[in-house]
Write a protein that holds these residues in place. Structure first.
Motif, PDB file in Angstrom:
ATOM      1  N   LEU A  22       0.829  -1.201   0.000  1.00  0.00           N
ATOM      2  CA  LEU A  22       0.000   0.000   0.000  1.00  0.00           C
ATOM      3  C   LEU A  22       0.867   1.257   0.000  1.00  0.00           C
ATOM      4  CD1 LEU A  22      -2.921   1.076   0.198  1.00  0.00           C
ATOM      5  CD2 LEU A  22      -2.626   1.077   2.676  1.00  0.00           C
ATOM      6  N   THR A  23       1.902   1.272   0.838  1.00  0.00           N
ATOM      7  CA  THR A  23       2.811   2.425   0.896  1.00  0.00           C
ATOM      8  C   THR A  23       3.527   2.614  -0.433  1.00  0.00           C
ATOM      9  OG1 THR A  23       3.141   2.168   3.275  1.00  0.00           O
ATOM     10  CG2 THR A  23       4.831   3.374   2.080  1.00  0.00           C
ATOM     11  N   GLU A  24       4.038   1.519  -1.008  1.00  0.00           N
ATOM     12  CA  GLU A  24       4.724   1.612  -2.301  1.00  0.00           C
ATOM     13  C   GLU A  24       3.806   2.177  -3.366  1.00  0.00           C
ATOM     14  OE1 GLU A  24       7.334  -1.415  -3.931  1.00  0.00           O
ATOM     15  OE2 GLU A  24       7.384  -2.383  -1.965  1.00  0.00           O
ATOM     16  N   ASN A  25       2.571   1.699  -3.429  1.00  0.00           N
ATOM     17  CA  ASN A  25       1.625   2.183  -4.439  1.00  0.00           C
ATOM     18  C   ASN A  25       1.321   3.663  -4.260  1.00  0.00           C
ATOM     19  OD1 ASN A  25       1.485  -0.352  -5.599  1.00  0.00           O
ATOM     20  ND2 ASN A  25      -0.362  -0.943  -4.480  1.00  0.00           N
ATOM     21  N   GLU A  26       1.152   4.074  -3.016  1.00  0.00           N
ATOM     22  CA  GLU A  26       0.859   5.484  -2.738  1.00  0.00           C
ATOM     23  C   GLU A  26       2.032   6.374  -3.141  1.00  0.00           C
ATOM     24  OE1 GLU A  26      -0.344   8.243   1.111  1.00  0.00           O
ATOM     25  OE2 GLU A  26      -0.809   6.089   1.157  1.00  0.00           O
ATOM     26  N   ILE A  27       3.250   5.961  -2.775  1.00  0.00           N
ATOM     27  CA  ILE A  27       4.435   6.758  -3.118  1.00  0.00           C
ATOM     28  C   ILE A  27       4.657   6.761  -4.625  1.00  0.00           C
ATOM     29  CG2 ILE A  27       6.939   6.879  -2.886  1.00  0.00           C
ATOM     30  CD1 ILE A  27       6.595   5.856  -0.001  1.00  0.00           C
ATOM     31  N   ASN A  28       4.493   5.602  -5.284  1.00  0.00           N
ATOM     32  CA  ASN A  28       4.660   5.529  -6.740  1.00  0.00           C
ATOM     33  C   ASN A  28       3.724   6.499  -7.448  1.00  0.00           C
ATOM     34  OD1 ASN A  28       6.771   3.681  -7.281  1.00  0.00           O
ATOM     35  ND2 ASN A  28       5.451   1.977  -6.753  1.00  0.00           N
ATOM     36  N   ALA A  29       2.463   6.537  -7.041  1.00  0.00           N
ATOM     37  CA  ALA A  29       1.493   7.436  -7.668  1.00  0.00           C
ATOM     38  C   ALA A  29       1.892   8.898  -7.457  1.00  0.00           C
ATOM     39  CB  ALA A  29       0.099   7.177  -7.102  1.00  0.00           C
ATOM     40  N   GLU A  30       2.316   9.213  -6.245  1.00  0.00           N
ATOM     41  CA  GLU A  30       2.701  10.588  -5.913  1.00  0.00           C
ATOM     42  C   GLU A  30       3.926  11.040  -6.711  1.00  0.00           C
ATOM     43  OE1 GLU A  30       2.589  12.923  -1.654  1.00  0.00           O
ATOM     44  OE2 GLU A  30       3.678  11.036  -1.721  1.00  0.00           O
ATOM     45  N   LEU A  31       4.943  10.166  -6.781  1.00  0.00           N
ATOM     46  CA  LEU A  31       6.180  10.529  -7.480  1.00  0.00           C
ATOM     47  C   LEU A  31       6.002  10.521  -8.994  1.00  0.00           C
ATOM     48  CD1 LEU A  31       8.848   8.733  -5.252  1.00  0.00           C
ATOM     49  CD2 LEU A  31       8.030  11.095  -5.144  1.00  0.00           C
ATOM     50  N   ARG A 119      13.243   6.415  14.797  1.00  0.00           N
ATOM     51  CA  ARG A 119      13.607   6.449  16.222  1.00  0.00           C
ATOM     52  C   ARG A 119      12.421   6.103  17.111  1.00  0.00           C
ATOM     53  NH1 ARG A 119      15.880  11.678  14.935  1.00  0.00           N
ATOM     54  NH2 ARG A 119      17.956  11.314  14.111  1.00  0.00           N
ATOM     55  N   ASN A 120      11.223   6.334  16.597  1.00  0.00           N
ATOM     56  CA  ASN A 120      10.003   6.059  17.370  1.00  0.00           C
ATOM     57  C   ASN A 120       9.415   4.699  17.002  1.00  0.00           C
ATOM     58  OD1 ASN A 120      10.181   8.543  18.623  1.00  0.00           O
ATOM     59  ND2 ASN A 120       8.964   9.560  17.078  1.00  0.00           N
ATOM     60  N   GLY A 121      10.256   3.691  16.857  1.00  0.00           N
ATOM     61  CA  GLY A 121       9.739   2.345  16.654  1.00  0.00           C
ATOM     62  C   GLY A 121       9.896   1.780  15.261  1.00  0.00           C
ATOM     63  N   ASN A 122      10.924   2.189  14.518  1.00  0.00           N
ATOM     64  CA  ASN A 122      11.183   1.642  13.175  1.00  0.00           C
ATOM     65  C   ASN A 122       9.950   1.704  12.280  1.00  0.00           C
ATOM     66  OD1 ASN A 122      13.853   1.145  13.711  1.00  0.00           O
ATOM     67  ND2 ASN A 122      13.540  -0.982  14.271  1.00  0.00           N
ATOM     68  N   LYS A 123       9.330   2.845  12.200  1.00  0.00           N
ATOM     69  CA  LYS A 123       8.137   3.026  11.360  1.00  0.00           C
ATOM     70  C   LYS A 123       8.591   3.392   9.941  1.00  0.00           C
ATOM     71  CE  LYS A 123       5.509   4.562  15.359  1.00  0.00           C
ATOM     72  NZ  LYS A 123       4.975   5.723  16.049  1.00  0.00           N
ATOM     73  N   TYR A 124       8.999   2.384   9.176  1.00  0.00           N
ATOM     74  CA  TYR A 124       9.545   2.599   7.832  1.00  0.00           C
ATOM     75  C   TYR A 124       8.509   3.179   6.876  1.00  0.00           C
ATOM     76  CZ  TYR A 124      13.487  -0.143   9.488  1.00  0.00           C
ATOM     77  OH  TYR A 124      14.571  -0.593  10.201  1.00  0.00           O
ATOM     78  N   ASN A 125       7.302   2.652   6.911  1.00  0.00           N
ATOM     79  CA  ASN A 125       6.262   3.163   6.016  1.00  0.00           C
ATOM     80  C   ASN A 125       6.008   4.641   6.275  1.00  0.00           C
ATOM     81  OD1 ASN A 125       5.420   0.753   4.472  1.00  0.00           O
ATOM     82  ND2 ASN A 125       4.940  -0.034   6.499  1.00  0.00           N
ATOM     83  N   GLN A 126       5.897   5.006   7.552  1.00  0.00           N
ATOM     84  CA  GLN A 126       5.662   6.403   7.908  1.00  0.00           C
ATOM     85  C   GLN A 126       6.828   7.281   7.468  1.00  0.00           C
ATOM     86  OE1 GLN A 126       2.730   7.552   9.440  1.00  0.00           O
ATOM     87  NE2 GLN A 126       3.584   9.480   8.753  1.00  0.00           N
ATOM     88  N   ALA A 127       8.053   6.796   7.659  1.00  0.00           N
ATOM     89  CA  ALA A 127       9.247   7.563   7.280  1.00  0.00           C
ATOM     90  C   ALA A 127       9.245   7.876   5.793  1.00  0.00           C
ATOM     91  CB  ALA A 127      10.502   6.789   7.664  1.00  0.00           C
ATOM     92  N   PHE A 128       8.944   6.882   4.961  1.00  0.00           N
ATOM     93  CA  PHE A 128       8.973   7.098   3.515  1.00  0.00           C
ATOM     94  C   PHE A 128       7.776   7.906   3.030  1.00  0.00           C
ATOM     95  CE2 PHE A 128      12.598   4.493   3.449  1.00  0.00           C
ATOM     96  CZ  PHE A 128      13.211   4.691   2.224  1.00  0.00           C
TER      97      PHE A 128
END
Length: 198
Positions: A22-31, A119-128
């Protein structure tokens, strides 16, 4: 890393396998939309491990040069890389995007926008997602939303009872009893000692 050229429609390469579909699809569409409307291209890469002696910045610089080998190809490119073993990120930007994305802002994206959720729990999706949103805003000419606000949660309440919660009478009784014991026990000990000595 796969081969890539300017204009390719690959925006996210998740080799560390840390991002949700879901994160990849959202970022792909945005970029993809950013590239279509502004001509500026942002690539986000995750890796699982760096070679010995390599830093995330040196890896990012080499990858940028490999993917975009000419100054014309590099001009409108932004490459953000995250190593999930060390949780470190680096960014490399082309010359033509620096009028919108200054090197200071780019560094803030890599070191603050990406790092705070990690730093707040390895939230990779949120970071990207945060990094992508910020880069798209800045490169589209919108105001920079800035890095995330770091909330510091400090416990300021003590564990002691407040003055209103303390029973004054019972506290007085306890103090008087302790003082009496502290006076009587040494005196009794002294008299007993004297009695046994005689």
């Amino acid at each position: 890393m796969p081969a890539l050229n300017a204009g390719d429609s690959t925006w996210v390469i998740d080799q560390a396998d840390i991002l949700s579909r879901l994160t990849e699809n959202e970022i792909n569409a945005e970029l993809a939309n950013l590239a279509q409307t502004t001509g500026r291209e942002v690539r986000l890469v995750t890796i699982h491990r760096l070679d010995y002696g390599e830093t995330v910045q040196s890896f990012t610089d080499k990858l940028f040069d490999r993917w975009f080998s000419t100054p014309d190809a590099q001009a409108n490119q932004v490459l953000l890389v995250l190593d999930n073993v060390t949780n470190s990120a680096a960014i490399h930007i082309g010359n033509a995007v620096q009028d919108r994305l200054s090197p200071e802002t780019a560094e803030s994206v890599a070191q603050e926008t990406v790092m705070v959720p990690l730093r707040n729990g390895n939230k990779y999706n949120q970071a990207f997602l945060d990094a992508s949103d910020r880069l798209v805003a800045v490169l589209s000419g919108q105001p920079d939303p800035g890095p995330p606000v770091v909330e510091v949660d400090i416990q300021t309440e003590g564990t002691f009872a407040k003055a209103e919660e303390t029973n004054d009478r019972s506290a007085t009784i306890v103090v008087v009893v302790l003082l009496a014991i502290a006076t009587i026990v040494p005196m009794a000990t002294y008299f007993l000692y004297q009695a046994f000595q005689s």
